[in-house]
Design a protein around this motif. Structure first.
Motif, PDB file in Angstrom:
ATOM      1  N   VAL A 292       0.639  -3.337 -12.886  1.00 19.04           N
ATOM      2  CA  VAL A 292       0.708  -4.267 -11.763  1.00 19.04           C
ATOM      3  C   VAL A 292       1.991  -3.958 -10.989  1.00 19.04           C
ATOM      4  N   ASN A 293       1.834  -3.512  -9.756  1.00 18.76           N
ATOM      5  CA  ASN A 293       2.975  -3.237  -8.889  1.00 18.76           C
ATOM      6  C   ASN A 293       3.225  -4.444  -7.997  1.00 18.76           C
ATOM      7  N   ILE A 294       4.452  -4.963  -8.052  1.00 19.12           N
ATOM      8  CA  ILE A 294       4.780  -6.158  -7.289  1.00 19.12           C
ATOM      9  C   ILE A 294       5.233  -5.750  -5.893  1.00 19.12           C
ATOM     10  N   SER A 295       4.451  -6.091  -4.900  1.00 18.75           N
ATOM     11  CA  SER A 295       4.792  -5.848  -3.503  1.00 18.75           C
ATOM     12  C   SER A 295       5.242  -7.185  -2.912  1.00 18.75           C
ATOM     13  N   SER A 296       4.688  -7.577  -1.802  1.00 22.24           N
ATOM     14  CA  SER A 296       5.077  -8.817  -1.121  1.00 22.24           C
ATOM     15  C   SER A 296       4.076  -9.081  -0.006  1.00 22.24           C
TER      16      SER A 296
ATOM     17  N   PRO B 240      12.320  -5.480   8.970  1.00 24.77           N
ATOM     18  CA  PRO B 240      11.444  -4.327   9.161  1.00 24.77           C
ATOM     19  C   PRO B 240      11.517  -3.296   8.034  1.00 24.77           C
ATOM     20  N   VAL B 241      12.720  -3.057   7.483  1.00 26.13           N
ATOM     21  CA  VAL B 241      12.845  -2.090   6.389  1.00 26.13           C
ATOM     22  C   VAL B 241      12.156  -2.620   5.144  1.00 26.13           C
ATOM     23  N   TYR B 242      12.434  -3.868   4.806  1.00 34.95           N
ATOM     24  CA  TYR B 242      11.803  -4.478   3.637  1.00 34.95           C
ATOM     25  C   TYR B 242      10.285  -4.455   3.771  1.00 34.95           C
ATOM     26  N   SER B 243       9.788  -4.829   4.942  1.00 40.03           N
ATOM     27  CA  SER B 243       8.349  -4.831   5.171  1.00 40.03           C
ATOM     28  C   SER B 243       7.762  -3.432   4.990  1.00 40.03           C
ATOM     29  N   ALA B 244       8.459  -2.421   5.499  1.00 40.98           N
ATOM     30  CA  ALA B 244       7.971  -1.044   5.376  1.00 40.98           C
ATOM     31  C   ALA B 244       7.885  -0.615   3.920  1.00 40.98           C
TER      32      ALA B 244
ATOM     33  N   VAL C  14      -2.201  -4.436  -7.196  1.00 43.59           N
ATOM     34  CA  VAL C  14      -1.063  -4.858  -6.377  1.00 43.59           C
ATOM     35  C   VAL C  14      -1.008  -6.381  -6.320  1.00 43.59           C
ATOM     36  N   MET C  15       0.189  -6.910  -6.554  1.00 41.71           N
ATOM     37  CA  MET C  15       0.416  -8.343  -6.379  1.00 41.71           C
ATOM     38  C   MET C  15       1.413  -8.543  -5.251  1.00 41.71           C
ATOM     39  N   CYS C  16       1.071  -9.416  -4.305  1.00 50.14           N
ATOM     40  CA  CYS C  16       1.903  -9.647  -3.121  1.00 50.14           C
ATOM     41  C   CYS C  16       2.334 -11.110  -3.065  1.00 50.14           C
ATOM     42  N   PRO C  17       3.431 -11.447  -3.727  1.00 45.64           N
ATOM     43  CA  PRO C  17       3.913 -12.829  -3.635  1.00 45.64           C
ATOM     44  C   PRO C  17       4.571 -13.101  -2.291  1.00 45.64           C
ATOM     45  N   GLY C  18       4.545 -14.359  -1.875  1.00 45.25           N
ATOM     46  CA  GLY C  18       5.416 -14.780  -0.800  1.00 45.25           C
ATOM     47  C   GLY C  18       6.830 -14.883  -1.336  1.00 45.25           C
TER      48      GLY C  18
END
Length: 262
Positions: free
Chosen positions: A135-139, A150-154, A181-185
């Motif tokens: 499980v890769n933690i994205s956002s 913008p950098v973090y989002s990229a 992929v897990m995308c937490p707020g």
């Protein structure tokens, strides 16, 4: 995948989210967890607390600078030896740094890629492994444009694309390793290092209200147990985790008629 009696590695394990992931995995029956992080004292204290709560030798801490490739490789192998194998890997390293973008890429992208490759190497069926789950933690910042970051989002978009690419049948049919992929707020107390001029930590925290880490940890448990290979999941505003469908094809090219109509 059932979590009971599984061997787990969590990277970025001493931040609020990583530690809560580890606790929730143990609560749901994980046999042993290796916590990998650069912060020595918090890591040792976290392991002490987890072992007091769940029993001796259920958690072990390994100090590592995951941005150092050789150190990460060595530490990962050490974790495998201690665990006696690997079934579940949670890649959770993360930083918000809009000024030193190289550092942000090293932490948020390169270490996730390296961790995924190391995990697949250990678990892949075509090399004698049993398969497993990564499980890769994205956002949520990896699924939309964020003008303030913008950098973090990229970097978070990169995790989504990389993970979905490695989940394709070309890889999965040989490895039997799910990549999800897990995308937490915004969650817990985020690591806000260097922000653009005119934007403060207070601005970010006011616009994107952090949710409780426990909510995201509960979502992780559901994902490990139920999610399909290559799926993308969102957990935001403290609500239950839910899957989102992303297109696998390029958008249709607009014709002259379409453009005139618009």
């Amino acid at each position: 995948m059932q979590i009971k009696d599984k061997r787990v590695i969590v990277t970025g394990a001493t931040n609020d989210l990583g530690l809560t992931f580890s606790r929730e995995l143990l609560r749901n029956g994980a046999l042993i967890i290796a916590l990998i992080d650069i912060r020595q004292s918090p890591g040792e204290q976290a392991v002490k607390n987890l072992n007091n709560e769940f029993g001796r030798k259920r958690a072990v801490f390994l100090h590592c600078d995951v941005t150092n490739n050789s150190e990460f490789n060595t530490t990962f192998k050490e974790a495998i030896n201690i665990l006696g194998g690997l079934d579940i890997l949670v890649n959770n390293v993360d930083v918000i740094n809009e000024i030193d973008f190289s550092k942000a890429i090293d932490i948020n992208v390169t270490t996730i890629i390296r961790g995924t490759l190391l995990g697949i190497q250990q678990m892949r069926k075509d090399s004698g492994g049993k398969g497993g789950v990564i499980v890769n933690i994205s956002s949520t910042a990896g699924l939309r444009a964020v003008s303030q970051l913008p950098v973090y989002s990229a970097t978070k978009h990169a995790i989504v694309s990389f993970s979905r690419s490695f989940a394709q049948p070309y890889h999965y049919d040989r490895t039997s390793v799910k990549v999800i992929v897990m995308c937490p707020g915004l969650t817990g107390t985020p690591i806000l290092e260097d922000l653009p001029q005119g934007i403060s930590s207070a601005d970010i925290l006011q616009k994107y209200q952090p949710q409780r880490v426990e909510s995201v940890a509960h979502g992780l448990i559901y994902i490990v147990r139920c999610a399909q290979n290559g799926s993308v999941w969102i957990n935001e505003e403290g609500k239950p985790v839910y899957e989102v469908q992303l297109p696998d094809t390029l958008p249709q090219k607009k014709t002259e008629v379409d453009m005139k109509e618009n």
